[in-house]
Design a protein around this motif. Structure first.
Motif, PDB file in Angstrom:
ATOM      1  N   SER A  55       0.828  -1.208   0.000  1.00  0.00           N
ATOM      2  CA  SER A  55       0.000   0.000   0.000  1.00  0.00           C
ATOM      3  C   SER A  55       0.863   1.259   0.000  1.00  0.00           C
ATOM      4  O   SER A  55       0.525   2.236  -0.674  1.00  0.00           O
ATOM      5  CB  SER A  55      -0.950  -0.003   1.199  1.00  0.00           C
ATOM      6  N   SER A  56       1.973   1.243   0.732  1.00  0.00           N
ATOM      7  CA  SER A  56       2.874   2.414   0.706  1.00  0.00           C
ATOM      8  C   SER A  56       3.441   2.590  -0.698  1.00  0.00           C
ATOM      9  O   SER A  56       3.577   3.726  -1.185  1.00  0.00           O
ATOM     10  CB  SER A  56       4.061   2.251   1.659  1.00  0.00           C
ATOM     11  N   VAL A  57       3.777   1.479  -1.350  1.00  0.00           N
ATOM     12  CA  VAL A  57       4.322   1.571  -2.709  1.00  0.00           C
ATOM     13  C   VAL A  57       3.237   2.064  -3.677  1.00  0.00           C
ATOM     14  O   VAL A  57       3.495   2.923  -4.526  1.00  0.00           O
ATOM     15  CB  VAL A  57       4.907   0.209  -3.157  1.00  0.00           C
ATOM     16  N   SER A  58       2.009   1.576  -3.528  1.00  0.00           N
ATOM     17  CA  SER A  58       0.914   2.046  -4.382  1.00  0.00           C
ATOM     18  C   SER A  58       0.723   3.551  -4.216  1.00  0.00           C
ATOM     19  O   SER A  58       0.581   4.288  -5.205  1.00  0.00           O
ATOM     20  CB  SER A  58      -0.408   1.359  -4.013  1.00  0.00           C
ATOM     21  N   ALA A  59       0.718   3.992  -2.954  1.00  0.00           N
ATOM     22  CA  ALA A  59       0.542   5.420  -2.678  1.00  0.00           C
ATOM     23  C   ALA A  59       1.709   6.216  -3.260  1.00  0.00           C
ATOM     24  O   ALA A  59       1.511   7.264  -3.894  1.00  0.00           O
ATOM     25  CB  ALA A  59       0.437   5.652  -1.174  1.00  0.00           C
ATOM     26  N   GLY A  60       2.936   5.702  -3.078  1.00  0.00           N
ATOM     27  CA  GLY A  60       4.113   6.389  -3.594  1.00  0.00           C
ATOM     28  C   GLY A  60       4.098   6.508  -5.119  1.00  0.00           C
ATOM     29  O   GLY A  60       4.421   7.565  -5.680  1.00  0.00           O
ATOM     30  N   LEU A  61       3.708   5.437  -5.794  1.00  0.00           N
ATOM     31  CA  LEU A  61       3.603   5.459  -7.263  1.00  0.00           C
ATOM     32  C   LEU A  61       2.573   6.507  -7.696  1.00  0.00           C
ATOM     33  O   LEU A  61       2.821   7.300  -8.621  1.00  0.00           O
ATOM     34  CB  LEU A  61       3.128   4.096  -7.787  1.00  0.00           C
ATOM     35  N   ALA A  62       1.420   6.506  -7.032  1.00  0.00           N
ATOM     36  CA  ALA A  62       0.337   7.426  -7.411  1.00  0.00           C
ATOM     37  C   ALA A  62       0.783   8.875  -7.229  1.00  0.00           C
ATOM     38  O   ALA A  62       0.564   9.722  -8.116  1.00  0.00           O
ATOM     39  CB  ALA A  62      -0.905   7.137  -6.567  1.00  0.00           C
ATOM     40  N   ILE A  63       1.446   9.159  -6.104  1.00  0.00           N
ATOM     41  CA  ILE A  63       1.885  10.531  -5.823  1.00  0.00           C
ATOM     42  C   ILE A  63       2.925  10.970  -6.852  1.00  0.00           C
ATOM     43  O   ILE A  63       2.859  12.057  -7.419  1.00  0.00           O
ATOM     44  CB  ILE A  63       2.468  10.608  -4.392  1.00  0.00           C
ATOM     45  N   GLN A  64       3.886  10.078  -7.118  1.00  0.00           N
ATOM     46  CA  GLN A  64       4.956  10.411  -8.067  1.00  0.00           C
ATOM     47  C   GLN A  64       4.379  10.690  -9.460  1.00  0.00           C
ATOM     48  O   GLN A  64       4.774  11.649 -10.124  1.00  0.00           O
ATOM     49  CB  GLN A  64       5.933   9.232  -8.114  1.00  0.00           C
ATOM     50  N   LEU A  65       3.423   9.860  -9.883  1.00  0.00           N
ATOM     51  CA  LEU A  65       2.815  10.057 -11.209  1.00  0.00           C
ATOM     52  C   LEU A  65       1.978  11.334 -11.234  1.00  0.00           C
ATOM     53  O   LEU A  65       2.037  12.111 -12.198  1.00  0.00           O
ATOM     54  CB  LEU A  65       1.945   8.844 -11.566  1.00  0.00           C
ATOM     55  N   ALA A  66       1.199  11.582 -10.176  1.00  0.00           N
ATOM     56  CA  ALA A  66       0.357  12.787 -10.125  1.00  0.00           C
ATOM     57  C   ALA A  66       1.236  14.036 -10.140  1.00  0.00           C
ATOM     58  O   ALA A  66       0.948  15.013 -10.845  1.00  0.00           O
ATOM     59  CB  ALA A  66      -0.530  12.757  -8.888  1.00  0.00           C
ATOM     60  N   ASP A  67       2.337  13.989  -9.393  1.00  0.00           N
ATOM     61  CA  ASP A  67       3.229  15.150  -9.319  1.00  0.00           C
ATOM     62  C   ASP A  67       4.008  15.341 -10.619  1.00  0.00           C
ATOM     63  O   ASP A  67       4.623  16.381 -10.835  1.00  0.00           O
ATOM     64  CB  ASP A  67       4.182  15.021  -8.118  1.00  0.00           C
ATOM     65  N   SER A  68       3.998  14.316 -11.493  1.00  0.00           N
ATOM     66  CA  SER A  68       4.624  14.457 -12.818  1.00  0.00           C
ATOM     67  C   SER A  68       3.597  14.953 -13.846  1.00  0.00           C
ATOM     68  O   SER A  68       3.893  15.010 -15.034  1.00  0.00           O
ATOM     69  CB  SER A  68       5.192  13.115 -13.286  1.00  0.00           C
ATOM     70  N   GLY A  69       2.378  15.241 -13.389  1.00  0.00           N
ATOM     71  CA  GLY A  69       1.382  15.833 -14.285  1.00  0.00           C
ATOM     72  C   GLY A  69       0.340  14.868 -14.832  1.00  0.00           C
ATOM     73  O   GLY A  69      -0.557  15.269 -15.576  1.00  0.00           O
ATOM     74  N   TYR A  70       0.424  13.608 -14.482  1.00  0.00           N
ATOM     75  CA  TYR A  70      -0.581  12.645 -14.950  1.00  0.00           C
ATOM     76  C   TYR A  70      -1.831  12.703 -14.059  1.00  0.00           C
ATOM     77  O   TYR A  70      -1.740  13.052 -12.883  1.00  0.00           O
ATOM     78  CB  TYR A  70      -0.005  11.220 -14.928  1.00  0.00           C
ATOM     79  N   ARG A  71      -2.974  12.335 -14.662  1.00  0.00           N
ATOM     80  CA  ARG A  71      -4.213  12.231 -13.871  1.00  0.00           C
ATOM     81  C   ARG A  71      -4.299  10.802 -13.347  1.00  0.00           C
ATOM     82  O   ARG A  71      -4.327   9.850 -14.131  1.00  0.00           O
ATOM     83  CB  ARG A  71      -5.436  12.534 -14.752  1.00  0.00           C
ATOM     84  N   LEU A 111      -5.116  13.785  -8.447  1.00  0.00           N
ATOM     85  CA  LEU A 111      -5.083  12.536  -7.686  1.00  0.00           C
ATOM     86  C   LEU A 111      -6.403  12.254  -6.966  1.00  0.00           C
ATOM     87  O   LEU A 111      -6.827  13.028  -6.106  1.00  0.00           O
ATOM     88  CB  LEU A 111      -3.913  12.605  -6.677  1.00  0.00           C
ATOM     89  N   LYS A 112      -7.053  11.151  -7.367  1.00  0.00           N
ATOM     90  CA  LYS A 112      -8.315  10.743  -6.746  1.00  0.00           C
ATOM     91  C   LYS A 112      -8.131   9.404  -6.039  1.00  0.00           C
ATOM     92  O   LYS A 112      -7.384   8.560  -6.503  1.00  0.00           O
ATOM     93  CB  LYS A 112      -9.395  10.583  -7.831  1.00  0.00           C
ATOM     94  N   VAL A 113      -8.851   9.218  -4.941  1.00  0.00           N
ATOM     95  CA  VAL A 113      -8.689   7.997  -4.138  1.00  0.00           C
ATOM     96  C   VAL A 113     -10.042   7.380  -3.807  1.00  0.00           C
ATOM     97  O   VAL A 113     -10.972   8.095  -3.431  1.00  0.00           O
ATOM     98  CB  VAL A 113      -7.964   8.309  -2.800  1.00  0.00           C
ATOM     99  N   VAL A 114     -10.144   6.074  -3.984  1.00  0.00           N
ATOM    100  CA  VAL A 114     -11.306   5.329  -3.486  1.00  0.00           C
ATOM    101  C   VAL A 114     -10.778   4.159  -2.659  1.00  0.00           C
ATOM    102  O   VAL A 114     -10.032   3.323  -3.172  1.00  0.00           O
ATOM    103  CB  VAL A 114     -12.188   4.796  -4.635  1.00  0.00           C
TER     104      VAL A 114
END
Lengths: 289, 289
Positions: A55-71, A111-114
Motif C-alpha cells: 500500500s505504501s508503494v501504491s501510494a508512492g507510485l500514485a503521488i509520483q505520477l500525479a506530481d509528474s502531471g498525470y491524472r 489525484l483521486k482515491v477510493v
C-alpha cells in the motif's frame, strides 16, 4: 457450510450485497467497459506476501505520477484490511449519487482515491466475507466509481493469489502487474507464486519492486540489511521479469503513512522518494517504448 | 463467474479437490472430532495484516513449548503463501498412508509440523483457489492429519478475516486465538478487526503479541523504533484483551527463518528468544488458572 457462499457482518452503508453485485450482469458489463475506456493505463499492484509495504508503494507510485502531471486514480480493493484512505489522509465516507455512482475523494486536481475503508462507518468492524462475494464487490467497485478521464488507475490488491486479484484480473483484463516484495527468502518464495499467477491468467508483468531495502544506521550511516539484501533483483533475474528498483527502509515512511501524509516524504528529502522517482521513470519507459 | 466457486491450477499430489472435501460429511465430522479429542489445547495464531511475522511467532511459540516438554503440533493453513516447512527446515513431501492419513514431519520427539508447502511439488506454483474450496481443504487438513496425542496444536492462519480463519473456527470451535501485530497504526487498525472477528464468532482471545518491536542500534545500542513503539500494548488496553508481550526486531530472526533454523536463535542468545519465553509463561498462566 458447503452450500453457503457468503457471510457478512454488515458493511456500514454501502450497496455491496451479493444480490446487488450479481444483478443485471450485461448492464454492469457495459458500465465497466464504459468506465474503464476512459482510463489509459491500469496497474495492479500485487504481492505474494502481506506486509511488504504494497500500500505504501501504491501510494508512492500514485503521488509520483500525479506530481509528474498525470491524472491518477488510486483504488484499494483490500476488503479485510483496507488502508489507503488512512495512508492518503482522506477522511469521511464516500458519496454515492442518485445514479448509484461513487464519487472518489479528491486529494488534488491530479489525484483521486477510493478506498474500501471509506465505505465503513465502523473502522474496527471485521468483514467476514467468503470469496465469491468478494469478487462481486470488486466488480461492482470497478464499475460504479465515477473516475472520469485518467492516465493511470493504480489498484492496490490484497496479498496472495486468491479471489481478489483474480476478480480484478477478470474484470480488467488489460491491467498490468507491478509486483512488490522485500529482500528475504520467505517473501521471494511468494513472489514467484505471484509471477506464476500472472503467467497462468495471461497478465503482463511490468516488473518487480523491492521494498524495505537497506536502512542507513542512524549513528554511522552504514546500510543495515534488516530484511537481508539483493534478493529482489536476483529473483527478477531468475524469473525473467524486469527489476524496477529497490526502495530503502525508512521509519519516516512508516510514520508518514500512519499520519496520512505520504506527500511530506519528498519535502523531507527522504531517500524513499528519490528511489520511487527512479522506479516511475522505468515504469513509464516500459509503458511507452 | 458467479456460478463458479473453484478454480485450481493443480496441487501437486495432494487429495485436495472440492469433491474430496465435500464427500462423506458425517464420516469426516467423526474423524475431525476423534482427531481433535486427542489434542489438549488448540491455538489459532492470527493477524489482521500480513507481514507482521505471524509465522515466525507461531514457530517461536511451538519451539518454546516443545522445549518446555510439551508435545506440540504446528500446522500451516496458508494456502496462498505457506512458509512453515521452510521456516522449520523440514524437507520433502508429506507422506499419505493407505488409509489416507497424513503423517506429520517430526522435527524431534516433541515437535511435529504439517505445512501446505509440503504438499506442493512445485513451490513456485500459485494456487488460484476461490474461498469455499479453501474452507474444504482446511477442513480436510484438520481431519486427515495423524497427530497422535498432543498438548498443543498451533495453527498458523493466513492474515485477514476471510475464508481460512473462518474455516478453522468452524471446524475447531474450541480453538483460542493469539493475535499478532506490529506497533504501527496501519497494523493496529487491522488488529481491531481481528478482535472484532473473534468476538462475532465467539472465539476466546488469549491475548495480543507485539512483534517487530525495538531494534538495538548496532553502533550505540539505543533502541530504534523501526515500526513505531508501544502501539500493541495500548491497543490491547483499549480493546480489553490481554497483552502478552513485545518481541524485539532482530535481523537474526529474519535470517534464521529464511535458513530454516529458528531453533538456533536461543543458542545465539537472541533477545527474541527471551521475550518469547516470557510470552509463553503468560500464555500457560492463562490456560491453567
Amino acid at each position: 457450510m458447503s452450500g453457503e457462499n457468503q457471510e457478512t457482518t454488515g458493511c456500514g452503508g454501502s450497496d455491496c450485497g451479493k444480490g446487488q453485485a450479481m444483478d443485471a450482469k450485461t448492464d454492469k458489463d457495459g458500465q465497466i467497459v464504459a468506465s474503464l475506456s476512459r482510463i489509459k493505463h491500469k496497474l495492479l499492484v500485487m504481492s505474494g506476501k502481506g506486509g511488504v509495504g504494497k500500500s505504501s508503494v501504491s501510494a508512492g507510485l500514485a503521488i509520483q505520477l500525479a506530481d509528474s502531471g498525470y491524472r491518477v486514480g488510486l483504488l484499494d480493493v483490500d476488503i479485510h484490511g483496507p488502508s489507503l484512505a488512512g495512508i492518503m489522509g482522506v477522511k469521511g465516507l464516500l458519496q454515492v449519487s442518485a445514479e448509484r455512482k461513487v464519487t472518489p475523494h479528491e486529494v488534488d486536481a491530479h489525484l483521486k482515491v477510493v478506498s474500501m475503508q471509506s465505505l465503513m462507518k465502523d473502522h474496527d468492524q471485521a468483514i467476514i466475507w467468503r470469496g465469491p462475494a468478494k469478487a462481486g464487490v470488486i466488480r461492482q467497485f470497478l464499475s460504479d466509481v465515477d473516475w472520469g478521464d485518467l492516465d493511470f488507475l493504480i489498484v492496490d490488491a490484497p496479498p496472495g493469489t486468491g479471489d481478489e486479484p483474480l476478480g480484478v484480473a477478470q474484470t480488467v483484463p488489460e491491467a498490468k502487474a507491478v509486483i512488490v516484495t522485500t529482500p528475504q527468502d520467505v517473501a521471494l518464495s511468494d513472489v514467484r507464486k505471484s509471477i506464476s499467477f500472472c503467467r497462468v491468467i495471461g497478465m503482463t508483468i511490468l516488473g518487480l519492486v523491492e521494498n524495505m531495502g537497506p536502512f542507513p544506521c542512524p549513528c554511522c550511516g552504514k546500510p543495515l540489511a534488516l530484511f537481508k539484501s539483493g534478493g529482489g533483483e536476483a529473483t527478477a533475474g531468475q524469473m525473467e521479469v524486469p527489476f524496477l528498483g529497490t526502495l530503502p527502509f525508512d521509519p519516516l515512511v512508516v510514520k508518514a503513512c500512519d499520519n496520512g501524509q505520504p506527500r511530506g516524504l519528498r519535502e523531507s528529502g527522504a531517500a524513499f522518494s528519490d528511489a520511487m522517482a527512479g522506479i516511475v521513470q522505468k515504469l513509464l519507459g516500459s509503458l511507452s517504448p
